[in-house]
Design a protein around this motif. Structure first.
Motif, PDB file in Angstrom:
ATOM      1  N   LEU A 102       0.882  -1.267  -0.035  1.00 50.51           N
ATOM      2  CA  LEU A 102       0.129  -0.026  -0.048  1.00 50.51           C
ATOM      3  C   LEU A 102       0.771   1.344   0.014  1.00 50.51           C
ATOM      4  CD1 LEU A 102      -2.764   1.385   0.161  1.00 50.51           C
ATOM      5  CD2 LEU A 102      -2.636   1.336   2.582  1.00 50.51           C
ATOM      6  N   ASP A 103       0.749   2.048  -0.932  1.00 51.44           N
ATOM      7  CA  ASP A 103       1.752   3.245  -1.134  1.00 51.44           C
ATOM      8  C   ASP A 103       0.526   4.276  -0.962  1.00 51.44           C
ATOM      9  OD1 ASP A 103       3.236   5.534  -1.890  1.00 51.44           O
ATOM     10  OD2 ASP A 103       3.200   5.079  -3.817  1.00 51.44           O
ATOM     11  N   LEU A 104       0.884   4.805   0.402  1.00 46.39           N
ATOM     12  CA  LEU A 104      -0.231   5.840   0.900  1.00 46.39           C
ATOM     13  C   LEU A 104       0.034   7.290   0.088  1.00 46.39           C
ATOM     14  CD1 LEU A 104      -0.158   5.183   4.766  1.00 46.39           C
ATOM     15  CD2 LEU A 104      -2.087   4.703   2.933  1.00 46.39           C
ATOM     16  N   GLU A 105       1.134   7.484  -0.342  1.00 48.50           N
ATOM     17  CA  GLU A 105       1.482   8.693  -1.068  1.00 48.50           C
ATOM     18  C   GLU A 105       0.711   8.647  -2.452  1.00 48.50           C
ATOM     19  OE1 GLU A 105       5.726   9.908  -1.469  1.00 48.50           O
ATOM     20  OE2 GLU A 105       5.955   9.646   0.822  1.00 48.50           O
ATOM     21  N   SER A 106       0.741   7.675  -3.013  1.00 52.33           N
ATOM     22  CA  SER A 106       0.017   7.522  -4.351  1.00 52.33           C
ATOM     23  C   SER A 106      -1.350   7.785  -4.428  1.00 52.33           C
ATOM     24  CB  SER A 106       0.286   6.475  -4.946  1.00 52.33           C
ATOM     25  OG  SER A 106      -0.529   4.997  -4.560  1.00 52.33           O
ATOM     26  N   LEU A 107      -2.141   7.752  -3.072  1.00 56.48           N
ATOM     27  CA  LEU A 107      -3.374   7.878  -2.986  1.00 56.48           C
ATOM     28  C   LEU A 107      -4.065   9.236  -3.531  1.00 56.48           C
ATOM     29  CD1 LEU A 107      -4.396   5.943   0.374  1.00 56.48           C
ATOM     30  CD2 LEU A 107      -4.382   4.982  -1.980  1.00 56.48           C
ATOM     31  N   ALA A 108      -3.197  10.131  -3.273  1.00 55.62           N
ATOM     32  CA  ALA A 108      -3.406  11.631  -3.631  1.00 55.62           C
ATOM     33  C   ALA A 108      -3.794  11.869  -5.095  1.00 55.62           C
ATOM     34  CB  ALA A 108      -2.365  12.607  -2.992  1.00 55.62           C
ATOM     35  N   THR A 109      -3.337  11.076  -6.003  1.00 54.21           N
ATOM     36  CA  THR A 109      -3.228  10.806  -7.487  1.00 54.21           C
ATOM     37  C   THR A 109      -4.388  10.093  -8.021  1.00 54.21           C
ATOM     38  OG1 THR A 109      -1.568   9.160  -7.925  1.00 54.21           O
ATOM     39  CG2 THR A 109      -0.773  11.416  -7.445  1.00 54.21           C
ATOM     40  N   GLN A 110      -5.055   9.565  -6.941  1.00 55.76           N
ATOM     41  CA  GLN A 110      -6.180   8.509  -7.484  1.00 55.76           C
ATOM     42  C   GLN A 110      -7.399   8.899  -7.269  1.00 55.76           C
ATOM     43  OE1 GLN A 110      -5.371   4.628  -5.637  1.00 55.76           O
ATOM     44  NE2 GLN A 110      -3.160   4.919  -5.825  1.00 55.76           N
ATOM     45  N   SER A 111      -8.562   8.556  -7.883  1.00 57.13           N
ATOM     46  CA  SER A 111      -9.820   8.691  -7.657  1.00 57.13           C
ATOM     47  C   SER A 111     -10.694   8.394  -6.351  1.00 57.13           C
ATOM     48  CB  SER A 111     -10.860   8.271  -8.956  1.00 57.13           C
ATOM     49  OG  SER A 111     -10.963   6.800  -8.817  1.00 57.13           O
ATOM     50  N   ALA A 112     -11.642   8.968  -5.882  1.00 56.81           N
ATOM     51  CA  ALA A 112     -12.164   8.375  -4.800  1.00 56.81           C
ATOM     52  C   ALA A 112     -12.493   7.032  -4.903  1.00 56.81           C
ATOM     53  CB  ALA A 112     -13.534   9.213  -4.503  1.00 56.81           C
ATOM     54  N   ASP A 113     -12.898   6.525  -5.803  1.00 54.92           N
ATOM     55  CA  ASP A 113     -13.166   4.979  -5.926  1.00 54.92           C
ATOM     56  C   ASP A 113     -11.933   4.106  -5.906  1.00 54.92           C
ATOM     57  OD1 ASP A 113     -15.826   5.354  -6.089  1.00 54.92           O
ATOM     58  OD2 ASP A 113     -15.984   5.279  -8.402  1.00 54.92           O
ATOM     59  N   GLU A 114     -10.958   4.619  -6.525  1.00 52.78           N
ATOM     60  CA  GLU A 114      -9.750   3.917  -6.527  1.00 52.78           C
ATOM     61  C   GLU A 114      -9.147   3.880  -5.154  1.00 52.78           C
ATOM     62  OE1 GLU A 114      -7.950   4.772 -10.957  1.00 52.78           O
ATOM     63  OE2 GLU A 114      -7.488   6.102  -9.492  1.00 52.78           O
ATOM     64  N   VAL A 115      -9.206   4.872  -4.617  1.00 51.95           N
ATOM     65  CA  VAL A 115      -8.907   5.068  -2.956  1.00 51.95           C
ATOM     66  C   VAL A 115      -9.625   3.964  -2.306  1.00 51.95           C
ATOM     67  CG1 VAL A 115      -8.792   6.350  -0.870  1.00 51.95           C
ATOM     68  CG2 VAL A 115      -7.822   7.542  -3.038  1.00 51.95           C
ATOM     69  N   ARG A 116     -10.793   4.014  -2.402  1.00 52.48           N
ATOM     70  CA  ARG A 116     -11.870   3.452  -1.503  1.00 52.48           C
ATOM     71  C   ARG A 116     -11.334   1.633  -1.898  1.00 52.48           C
ATOM     72  NH1 ARG A 116     -16.071   4.913   0.795  1.00 52.48           N
ATOM     73  NH2 ARG A 116     -16.338   6.722  -0.308  1.00 52.48           N
ATOM     74  N   ASN A 117     -11.377   1.450  -3.077  1.00 48.26           N
ATOM     75  CA  ASN A 117     -10.918   0.057  -3.454  1.00 48.26           C
ATOM     76  C   ASN A 117      -9.901  -0.557  -2.804  1.00 48.26           C
ATOM     77  OD1 ASN A 117     -13.312  -0.078  -5.021  1.00 48.26           O
ATOM     78  ND2 ASN A 117     -12.230   0.386  -6.997  1.00 48.26           N
ATOM     79  N   GLN A 118      -8.874   0.244  -2.489  1.00 50.48           N
ATOM     80  CA  GLN A 118      -7.610  -0.187  -1.929  1.00 50.48           C
ATOM     81  C   GLN A 118      -7.481  -0.263  -0.575  1.00 50.48           C
ATOM     82  OE1 GLN A 118      -3.606   1.028  -3.189  1.00 50.48           O
ATOM     83  NE2 GLN A 118      -4.275   2.397  -4.491  1.00 50.48           N
TER      84      GLN A 118
END
Length: 199
Positions: A102-118
């Motif tokens: 899990l790369d927490l820094e990369s979450l800022a570049t993802q959509s809300a759905d992508e963040v949720r799925n992870q």
């Protein structure tokens, strides 16, 4: 902020009245990363004051709260800080996910759905925790946390509807500014109870 509030005021007279009564809502913000997710886990179903006291004890014991220090901390030591057995397992699961893939820094570049799925794959991290992280840390503009009791009760009070399905349908017309709608609902909830926002 002004654009979102203007949109909501035009969409629904309830938001028009809230804004006239209270002005702009408080906009909560938290840093991105592991520490904030740990705090959100500790805040599940307890008061923020209680969770804050618990986190301070953990911080004092570990020196620095990181995925490594949590992973290496004995369960009994975390329990002595006031962490329940269940939440110890959640903190350890988060630490394990961060240490693996899990790369927490990369979450800022993802959509809300992508963040949720992870994040939803991690034991102990449910939709409420994800919603708050998206709103407070990632500034996602279109989140409505219908797992939050204050939001649900305020919608019941102001709109006279009572099921999650009705609330989801209602919130459709608040898109793409449901996060601001949430902040306005929270503002009303706190003001009515003479409470100040705490983040």
């Amino acid at each position: 902020m002004e654009q979102a509030i203007a949109f909501l005021r035009a969409q629904d007279e309830v938001f028009e009245k809230l804004h006239l009564q209270y002005g702009n809502p408080f906009i909560p913000s938290r840093p991105q990363g592991f520490v904030t997710l740990c705090k959100l886990i500790l805040e599940q179903q307890v008061s923020i004051d209680s969770a804050k006291a618990c986190f301070i004890k953990i911080e004092n014991k570990l020196g620095q709260v990181t995925s490594k220090t949590i992973a290496n901390c004995a369960d009994e030591d975390l329990k002595s800080c006031g962490v329940s057995r269940q939440k110890i397992s959640y903190l350890k699961a988060l630490s394990k996910a961060v240490s693996e893939d899990l790369d927490l820094e990369s979450l800022a570049t993802q959509s809300a759905d992508e963040v949720r799925n992870q994040l939803i794959k991690i034991k102990g991290i449910g939709h409420w925790t994800i919603d708050v992280y998206l709103m407070f840390s990632l500034q996602s503009p279109d989140i409505i946390p219908l797992g939050d009791i204050a939001v649900v009760n305020t919608i019941k009070e102001l709109f006279g509807i009572h099921t999650k399905e009705e609330m989801e349908t209602l919130s459709e017309k608040w898109k793409p500014h449901r996060t601001m709608a949430t902040f306005m609902l929270w503002h009303h909830y706190l003001e009515k109870r003479n409470r100040k926002p705490m983040v």
